[in-house]
Scaffold this motif. Sequence first.
Motif, PDB file in Angstrom:
ATOM      1  N   LEU A 104       0.833  -1.334  -0.021  1.00  0.00           N
ATOM      2  CA  LEU A 104      -0.136  -0.106  -0.009  1.00  0.00           C
ATOM      3  C   LEU A 104       0.894   1.188   0.058  1.00  0.00           C
ATOM      4  CD1 LEU A 104      -2.869   1.359   0.535  1.00  0.00           C
ATOM      5  CD2 LEU A 104      -2.348   1.231   2.574  1.00  0.00           C
ATOM      6  N   ARG A 105       0.598   2.302  -0.851  1.00  0.00           N
ATOM      7  CA  ARG A 105       1.357   3.564  -0.931  1.00  0.00           C
ATOM      8  C   ARG A 105       0.437   4.648  -0.503  1.00  0.00           C
ATOM      9  NH1 ARG A 105       4.403  -0.282  -1.601  1.00  0.00           N
ATOM     10  NH2 ARG A 105       5.875  -0.410  -3.385  1.00  0.00           N
ATOM     11  N   VAL A 106       0.951   5.449   0.178  1.00  0.00           N
ATOM     12  CA  VAL A 106      -0.073   6.565   0.695  1.00  0.00           C
ATOM     13  C   VAL A 106       1.340   7.982   0.571  1.00  0.00           C
ATOM     14  CG1 VAL A 106      -1.099   7.824   2.710  1.00  0.00           C
ATOM     15  CG2 VAL A 106      -1.173   5.516   2.210  1.00  0.00           C
ATOM     16  N   MET A 107       0.600   8.875  -0.147  1.00  0.00           N
ATOM     17  CA  MET A 107       1.360  10.116  -0.411  1.00  0.00           C
ATOM     18  C   MET A 107       0.520  11.278  -0.392  1.00  0.00           C
ATOM     19  SD  MET A 107       3.555  11.518  -3.702  1.00  0.00           S
ATOM     20  CE  MET A 107       2.103  12.249  -4.467  1.00  0.00           C
ATOM     21  N   GLY A 108       0.841  12.397   0.397  1.00  0.00           N
ATOM     22  CA  GLY A 108       0.200  13.802   0.519  1.00  0.00           C
ATOM     23  C   GLY A 108       0.522  14.667  -0.430  1.00  0.00           C
ATOM     24  N   VAL A 109      -0.267  15.567  -0.739  1.00  0.00           N
ATOM     25  CA  VAL A 109      -0.069  16.890  -1.585  1.00  0.00           C
ATOM     26  C   VAL A 109      -0.673  17.952  -0.715  1.00  0.00           C
ATOM     27  CG1 VAL A 109      -0.257  18.024  -3.891  1.00  0.00           C
ATOM     28  CG2 VAL A 109       0.161  15.567  -3.998  1.00  0.00           C
ATOM     29  N   THR A 110       0.341  18.949  -0.756  1.00  0.00           N
ATOM     30  CA  THR A 110       0.035  20.032   0.027  1.00  0.00           C
ATOM     31  C   THR A 110      -0.096  21.157  -0.807  1.00  0.00           C
ATOM     32  OG1 THR A 110       1.177  19.439   1.962  1.00  0.00           O
ATOM     33  CG2 THR A 110       0.683  21.880   1.903  1.00  0.00           C
ATOM     34  N   LEU A 111      -1.147  21.969  -0.863  1.00  0.00           N
ATOM     35  CA  LEU A 111      -1.585  22.971  -1.688  1.00  0.00           C
ATOM     36  C   LEU A 111      -1.407  24.244  -0.719  1.00  0.00           C
ATOM     37  CD1 LEU A 111      -4.490  23.595  -4.258  1.00  0.00           C
ATOM     38  CD2 LEU A 111      -4.264  25.322  -2.387  1.00  0.00           C
ATOM     39  N   THR A 112      -0.739  25.446  -1.136  1.00  0.00           N
ATOM     40  CA  THR A 112      -0.426  26.356  -0.171  1.00  0.00           C
ATOM     41  C   THR A 112      -0.873  27.757  -0.929  1.00  0.00           C
ATOM     42  OG1 THR A 112       1.214  25.372   1.027  1.00  0.00           O
ATOM     43  CG2 THR A 112       1.155  27.718   1.261  1.00  0.00           C
ATOM     44  N   ASN A 113      -1.511  28.529  -0.259  1.00  0.00           N
ATOM     45  CA  ASN A 113      -1.907  29.950  -0.975  1.00  0.00           C
ATOM     46  C   ASN A 113      -0.790  30.907  -0.713  1.00  0.00           C
ATOM     47  OD1 ASN A 113      -2.990  32.272  -1.722  1.00  0.00           O
ATOM     48  ND2 ASN A 113      -4.951  32.187  -0.368  1.00  0.00           N
ATOM     49  N   SER A 168      -2.809  26.541   4.141  1.00  0.00           N
ATOM     50  CA  SER A 168      -2.818  25.437   3.171  1.00  0.00           C
ATOM     51  C   SER A 168      -3.759  24.444   3.237  1.00  0.00           C
ATOM     52  CB  SER A 168      -1.226  24.586   3.557  1.00  0.00           C
ATOM     53  OG  SER A 168      -0.199  25.392   3.457  1.00  0.00           O
ATOM     54  N   ALA A 169      -4.089  23.554   2.391  1.00  0.00           N
ATOM     55  CA  ALA A 169      -4.907  22.423   2.333  1.00  0.00           C
ATOM     56  C   ALA A 169      -4.058  21.159   1.733  1.00  0.00           C
ATOM     57  CB  ALA A 169      -6.052  22.645   1.410  1.00  0.00           C
ATOM     58  N   GLY A 170      -4.708  19.998   2.079  1.00  0.00           N
ATOM     59  CA  GLY A 170      -3.983  18.686   1.713  1.00  0.00           C
ATOM     60  C   GLY A 170      -4.921  17.826   1.045  1.00  0.00           C
ATOM     61  N   THR A 171      -4.392  17.083   0.158  1.00  0.00           N
ATOM     62  CA  THR A 171      -5.150  16.025  -0.439  1.00  0.00           C
ATOM     63  C   THR A 171      -4.181  14.513  -0.348  1.00  0.00           C
ATOM     64  OG1 THR A 171      -6.517  14.668  -2.245  1.00  0.00           O
ATOM     65  CG2 THR A 171      -4.202  16.129  -2.913  1.00  0.00           C
ATOM     66  N   THR A 172      -4.769  13.422  -0.146  1.00  0.00           N
ATOM     67  CA  THR A 172      -3.824  12.238  -0.036  1.00  0.00           C
ATOM     68  C   THR A 172      -4.217  11.340  -1.223  1.00  0.00           C
ATOM     69  OG1 THR A 172      -4.159  12.591   2.458  1.00  0.00           O
ATOM     70  CG2 THR A 172      -3.396  10.375   1.437  1.00  0.00           C
ATOM     71  N   LEU A 173      -3.091  10.624  -1.724  1.00  0.00           N
ATOM     72  CA  LEU A 173      -3.035   9.885  -3.012  1.00  0.00           C
ATOM     73  C   LEU A 173      -2.951   8.653  -2.284  1.00  0.00           C
ATOM     74  CD1 LEU A 173      -1.379  11.967  -5.637  1.00  0.00           C
ATOM     75  CD2 LEU A 173      -3.674  12.242  -4.444  1.00  0.00           C
ATOM     76  N   VAL A 174      -3.560   7.588  -2.695  1.00  0.00           N
ATOM     77  CA  VAL A 174      -3.356   6.112  -2.236  1.00  0.00           C
ATOM     78  C   VAL A 174      -3.371   5.232  -3.180  1.00  0.00           C
ATOM     79  CG1 VAL A 174      -4.139   6.591  -0.175  1.00  0.00           C
ATOM     80  CG2 VAL A 174      -5.819   5.916  -1.645  1.00  0.00           C
ATOM     81  N   TRP A 175      -2.616   4.240  -3.617  1.00  0.00           N
ATOM     82  CA  TRP A 175      -2.431   3.126  -4.576  1.00  0.00           C
ATOM     83  C   TRP A 175      -1.861   2.082  -4.074  1.00  0.00           C
ATOM     84  CZ3 TRP A 175       0.736   7.417  -4.345  1.00  0.00           C
ATOM     85  CH2 TRP A 175       2.135   6.942  -4.420  1.00  0.00           C
ATOM     86  N   ARG A 176      -1.871   0.870  -4.840  1.00  0.00           N
ATOM     87  CA  ARG A 176      -1.324  -0.407  -4.436  1.00  0.00           C
ATOM     88  C   ARG A 176      -0.524  -0.903  -5.385  1.00  0.00           C
ATOM     89  NH1 ARG A 176      -2.941  -2.893   0.036  1.00  0.00           N
ATOM     90  NH2 ARG A 176      -5.053  -2.102   1.032  1.00  0.00           N
ATOM     91  N   ASN A 177       0.934  -1.249  -4.938  1.00  0.00           N
ATOM     92  CA  ASN A 177       1.711  -1.689  -6.054  1.00  0.00           C
ATOM     93  C   ASN A 177       1.701  -2.999  -5.973  1.00  0.00           C
ATOM     94  OD1 ASN A 177       4.268  -2.157  -7.594  1.00  0.00           O
ATOM     95  ND2 ASN A 177       5.523  -2.327  -5.782  1.00  0.00           N
ATOM     96  N   THR A 178       0.664  -3.535  -6.869  1.00  0.00           N
ATOM     97  CA  THR A 178       0.232  -4.954  -6.834  1.00  0.00           C
ATOM     98  C   THR A 178       0.283  -5.386  -8.466  1.00  0.00           C
ATOM     99  OG1 THR A 178      -1.176  -4.727  -5.039  1.00  0.00           O
ATOM    100  CG2 THR A 178      -1.386  -6.757  -6.713  1.00  0.00           C
TER     101      THR A 178
END
Length: 231
Positions: A104-113, A168-178
Amino acid sequence: MIPIRGRTASRALLVTALTLAVAGCGLSGELDRELDPDRAGPSAAASSAEAEAPGELELPVPSEAVEAELGADTRAVPPPDPTAACPTSGVRMLPGLVDAAMGLRVMGVTLTNCGEKPYTVKGYPFIQLLDADGEAHDDVRVLEGARHITTAVPDFGPHRVTLKPGESAGTTLVWRNTVTEVAVPAVNAPALRIAPLPGRPAEVLTPEGGLDLGNTGRLGTTAWTQLAPDF
């Protein structure tokens, strides 16, 4: 009996008192150990450590394994360069570190004004995964929500987020290395194109290690959520 006079008597009394005091301490310790055999006195190593202890204590630095067990903040990113020019869109996006566990992979992306006026988002980012030539992977589906990938990443759904300058606001990206099908090429995207919302200006981000989706062909996202200030 030969009488002891003057300084000789004083010295004899002092020596006797000191001897009794030392002997008493040792006897008291022996009695304690007899009454409670499990009681251990201070070891030589502990005494040495106390003797050599510095004025200030240094806390041990947690190992990477401990940090992984506690759970790393996947939205933690290096602070943006204050001298870098703000994009014309008025916002800057930065990728976090990829947290990997059991495929399982999890990565955040931050958006800053980084602009001078409020910036509002509501919903999910627009994302395309890019190959080494900068072309989009057409065989990857970007999902709104993370539930189809994992239930461990919460998604609060679309809601209005208005950022003041510097927030700032954040979103999280998730995926599986399968890899489920050997005949299907695995997706290893070194970069992604991301816009705060469909139709808004996009940026190209290059996360460390890229995004390795195997051949699952799915990438989950969470809706933008305001982040607490980093004091």
